[in-house]
Design an enzyme around this catalytic site. Structure first.
Site, PDB file in Angstrom:
ATOM      1  N   TYR A   1      50.758   5.004  49.909  1.00 48.38           N
ATOM      2  CA  TYR A   1      51.369   6.327  49.819  1.00 48.38           C
ATOM      3  C   TYR A   1      50.952   7.272  50.946  1.00 48.38           C
ATOM      4  CZ  TYR A   1      46.725   7.117  47.967  1.00 48.38           C
ATOM      5  OH  TYR A   1      45.358   7.142  47.824  1.00 48.38           O
TER       6      TYR A   1
ATOM      7  N   THR B   1      48.330   7.088  54.817  1.00 45.38           N
ATOM      8  CA  THR B   1      48.260   6.722  56.226  1.00 45.38           C
ATOM      9  C   THR B   1      48.601   5.262  56.498  1.00 45.38           C
ATOM     10  OG1 THR B   1      45.880   6.268  56.061  1.00 45.38           O
ATOM     11  CG2 THR B   1      46.546   8.508  56.688  1.00 45.38           C
ATOM     12  N   LEU B   2      48.732   4.448  55.455  1.00 47.64           N
ATOM     13  CA  LEU B   2      49.136   3.056  55.640  1.00 47.64           C
ATOM     14  C   LEU B   2      50.654   2.904  55.765  1.00 47.64           C
ATOM     15  CD1 LEU B   2      46.692   1.339  53.135  1.00 47.64           C
ATOM     16  CD2 LEU B   2      46.821   0.838  55.582  1.00 47.64           C
TER      17      LEU B   2
ATOM     18  N   GLU C   1      39.860   1.042  52.871  1.00 47.69           N
ATOM     19  CA  GLU C   1      39.835   2.124  51.884  1.00 47.69           C
ATOM     20  C   GLU C   1      38.431   2.401  51.332  1.00 47.69           C
ATOM     21  OE1 GLU C   1      42.234   3.923  51.693  1.00 47.69           O
ATOM     22  OE2 GLU C   1      44.136   2.871  51.830  1.00 47.69           O
TER      23      GLU C   1
END
Length: 227
Positions: free
Chosen positions: A59, A61-62, A134
């Site tokens: 949802y 920065t990926l 993460e």
């Protein structure tokens, strides 16, 4: 109706849709079955390199076009992940920006908005890399189940109301209360990244966790109370 990810050896019979993921040790090739769709269950070939596979909902920065999408590009290019489409959370969750405009999804169901993001099929190799990015062992985020809906995909013909069982990276529970006072957003967009600070440009005198806790403290002792 529900859409669930299934893994099976290449050429094997499709597994039952009552199972979320199955490891087939006889082959490294997998496919993903999205069941209970309008077509009666669309079978989507997924030759991921290191099964079992699962679904990852990203949802922040990926997502494509954002700072950490390079990792998604890497695992897709190496056969460890595959883009499925875009979707949103069935339940409302707070999506907020913390220090450096880093996005955090808070595991506070029915508070916030239905959050939009991208859905990927990923294998174990991809999951390990995502967990590392993460900071799941450092108290940054936790990977937890999430139910999605409204899937838009050119590869899977699911009804809009179908439920998709995936996983997403939520802020670690110790951070949620302090982050919850930040404005809730529906989608992490370019607007939110105007003041984004890349990892290489952040002050090196603190760890990321220390930066987050310092940001929380700067919001005031009652920052977690929303009026």
């Amino acid at each position: 109706m529900a859409c669930r990810v299934m893994c099976a050896a290449s050429g094997a019979a499709a597994p039952s849709t009552s199972m979320q993921s199955v490891e087939m040790k006889s082959s490294s090739a997998t496919h993903v079955e999205m069941g209970s769709c309008r077509t009666g269950g669309a079978l989507m070939p997924m030759h991921l390199a290191n099964p079992p596979c699962s679904l990852a909902f990203v949802y922040g920065t990926l997502k494509e076009g954002f700072s950490n999408h390079w990792l998604i590009e890497d695992v897709v290019g190496e056969g460890h992940a595959h883009f499925i489409g875009v979707a949103k959370t069935k339940t409302r969750y707070p999506l907020v920006c913390g220090p450096f405009q880093v996005p955090f999804l808070l595991h506070m169901p029915k508070s916030g908005l239905q959050v939009k993001g991208e859905l990927y099929a990923v294998d174990q190799s991809a999951l390990e890399l995502l967990d590392e990015l993460e900071g799941t062992t450092k108290g940054h985020y936790e990977r937890k189940p999430v139910v999605l809906t409204g899937l838009q995909s050119v590869q899977v013909d699911c009804a809009p109301e179908s439920e998709i069982f995936a996983e997403a990276y939520f802020a670690h529970p110790t951070l949620q209360r302090g982050l919850s006072s930040a404005p809730h957003i529906e989608s992490y967009t370019k607007k939110e990244t105007v003041n984004y600070v890349y990892r290489k440009d952040r002050p090196k005198n603190r760890t990321f966790l220390e930066h987050v806790n310092n940001w929380i403290d700067s919001q005031g002792p009652l920052s977690y109370i929303r009026l």
